[in-house]
Scaffold this active site. Structure first.
Site, PDB file in Angstrom:
ATOM      1  N   LYS A 297      58.898  24.364 138.609  1.00 23.98           N
ATOM      2  CA  LYS A 297      59.854  25.263 137.923  1.00 23.98           C
ATOM      3  C   LYS A 297      59.986  26.558 138.717  1.00 23.98           C
ATOM      4  CE  LYS A 297      60.946  26.693 133.163  1.00 23.98           C
ATOM      5  NZ  LYS A 297      62.327  26.203 133.068  1.00 23.98           N
TER       6      LYS A 297
ATOM      7  N   TYR B 135      58.454  30.184 137.221  1.00 24.08           N
ATOM      8  CA  TYR B 135      58.605  30.841 135.926  1.00 24.08           C
ATOM      9  C   TYR B 135      58.361  29.871 134.793  1.00 24.08           C
ATOM     10  CZ  TYR B 135      63.240  28.722 135.117  1.00 24.08           C
ATOM     11  OH  TYR B 135      64.268  27.846 134.903  1.00 24.08           O
TER      12      TYR B 135
HETATM   13  N1  PLP Z   1      65.640  20.767 133.213  1.00 22.61           N
HETATM   14  C1  PLP Z   1      65.947  21.925 133.809  1.00 22.61           C
HETATM   15  C2  PLP Z   1      66.628  21.887 135.133  1.00 22.61           C
HETATM   16  C3  PLP Z   1      65.639  23.155 133.206  1.00 22.61           C
HETATM   17  O1  PLP Z   1      65.950  24.304 133.825  1.00 22.61           O
HETATM   18  C4  PLP Z   1      65.010  23.146 131.933  1.00 22.61           C
HETATM   19  C5  PLP Z   1      64.661  24.393 131.265  1.00 22.61           C
HETATM   20  O2  PLP Z   1      64.818  25.469 131.787  1.00 22.61           O
HETATM   21  C6  PLP Z   1      64.729  21.920 131.338  1.00 22.61           C
HETATM   22  C7  PLP Z   1      65.051  20.738 132.009  1.00 22.61           C
HETATM   23  C8  PLP Z   1      64.090  21.835 129.984  1.00 22.61           C
HETATM   24  O3  PLP Z   1      62.725  22.150 130.049  1.00 22.61           O
HETATM   25  P1  PLP Z   1      61.955  22.744 128.806  1.00 22.61           P
HETATM   26  O4  PLP Z   1      62.129  21.762 127.680  1.00 22.61           O
HETATM   27  O5  PLP Z   1      60.558  22.838 129.256  1.00 22.61           O
HETATM   28  O6  PLP Z   1      62.592  24.064 128.499  1.00 22.61           O
END
Ligand code: PLP
Length: 286
Positions: A150, A33
């Protein structure tokens, strides 16, 4: 949820948006996602989110069902149809539906499933959480070892967030081998003597899109950035701490495991970085 949801080429009222029980996203969390923030009705850091979506799919051998223009149009259509001015767009791509449950990947002709929706979240820019700062507790990082992809396999992150809330905190930071990996849904930072410290990229954390932009903006503003691991004790003794995520932008952390960080109030570096991030990313929003 109400509003208009995208499912495999159709824009449908949320209550009519359905996928099969045999979809591999449902049965096996065989899906990835992305979540992109919307500010002023525009997409923040969109090209980078799309590049990560493409990478997550490639890592799992799922064919990307759309090109850049197709994804951009889909995102914009959801923002328009749901009249989102401040909020987010969520997109999920699964390995599709074979009409059965099997571990083996389905044949190439089975198309991926694409589901997407947009959510109005007024207050992400003028955020009460950013003004107050977050209280964090630490928990062991019990996730799998490809956290750079992700995936929707988020059960431990959800559990960790609940454990943190039940402990009276706002969120959790995960710890492995004595070092903080990241937050349950955000990247983690400390500030010491003006230097911004955050864990280097690897398979052990998600490569945050907000992280990448923020570190670039910080370096452009002549701030020092140190990409290295840090411990919980270091975080407790730091001048400041904060997190980044797509809709949290930069949010100060004021407490770690019951110990106040710095003054116990949102720190000047974190607040300045929040301002810079929001100002700069608004300029390139699509
Ligand atoms: N780390 C984790 C485990 C996350 O789930 C997320 C965002 O969902 C992030 C870091 C931050 O990522 P981003 O800045 O791309 O939202």
């Amino acid at each position: 949820m109400t509003g208009i949801v995208y499912v495999n080429g159709e824009y449908l009222p949320a209550e009519e948006a359905k996928i099969s029980v045999f979809d591999r996203g449902f049965l096996m969390a065989d899906a990835i996602y992305e979540l992109t923030a919307v500010v002023d009705g525009k997409l923040i850091d969109f090209p980078a989110h799309l590049a990560r979506l493409d990478r997550s799919l490639a890592e799992l051998d799922i064919v990307n069902p759309h090109g850049y223009d197709g994804w951009l149009a889909l995102h914009r259509e959801l923002v328009a149809r749901n009249a989102v001015t401040e909020g987010s767009v969520y997109v999920e791509v699964t390995r599709g539906n074979t009409g059965e449950r099997a571990f083996e990947y389905p044949p190439a002709e089975i198309p991926p499933t694409v589901v997407a929706f947009a959510t109005n979240r007024p207050g992400i820019v003028d955020s009460p959480a950013a003004a107050a700062g977050l209280r964090i507790v630490t928990l062991p990082d019990l996730r799998w070892q490809r956290r750079d992809i992700k995936t929707v396999q988020l059960i431990y992150q959800a559990q960790a967030k609940m454990l943190a809330k039940r402990a009276g905190a706002d969120d959790g930071w995960l710890v492995e081998d004595g070092f903080v990996t990241e937050g349950t849904s955000n990247n983690a930072y400390i500030v010491r003597k003006g230097r911004i410290v955050t864990r280097p990229l690897g398979n052990d954390i998600l490569h945050g899109i907000t992280r990448a932009s923020l570190l670039r903006f910080a370096r452009e503003a002549q701030m020092e950035v140190e990409e290295r691991q840090f411990t919980v004790a270091e975080a407790q003794a730091a001048d400041e701490a904060f997190i980044t995520s797509a809709t949290g932008f930069v949010t100060p952390v004021v407490e770690v495991d019951g110990t106040a960080v710095g003054t116990g109030k949102p720190g000047p570096v974190a607040l300045r970085l929040r301002e810079i991030y929001i100002d700069e990313s608004r300029k390139t929003a699509l």
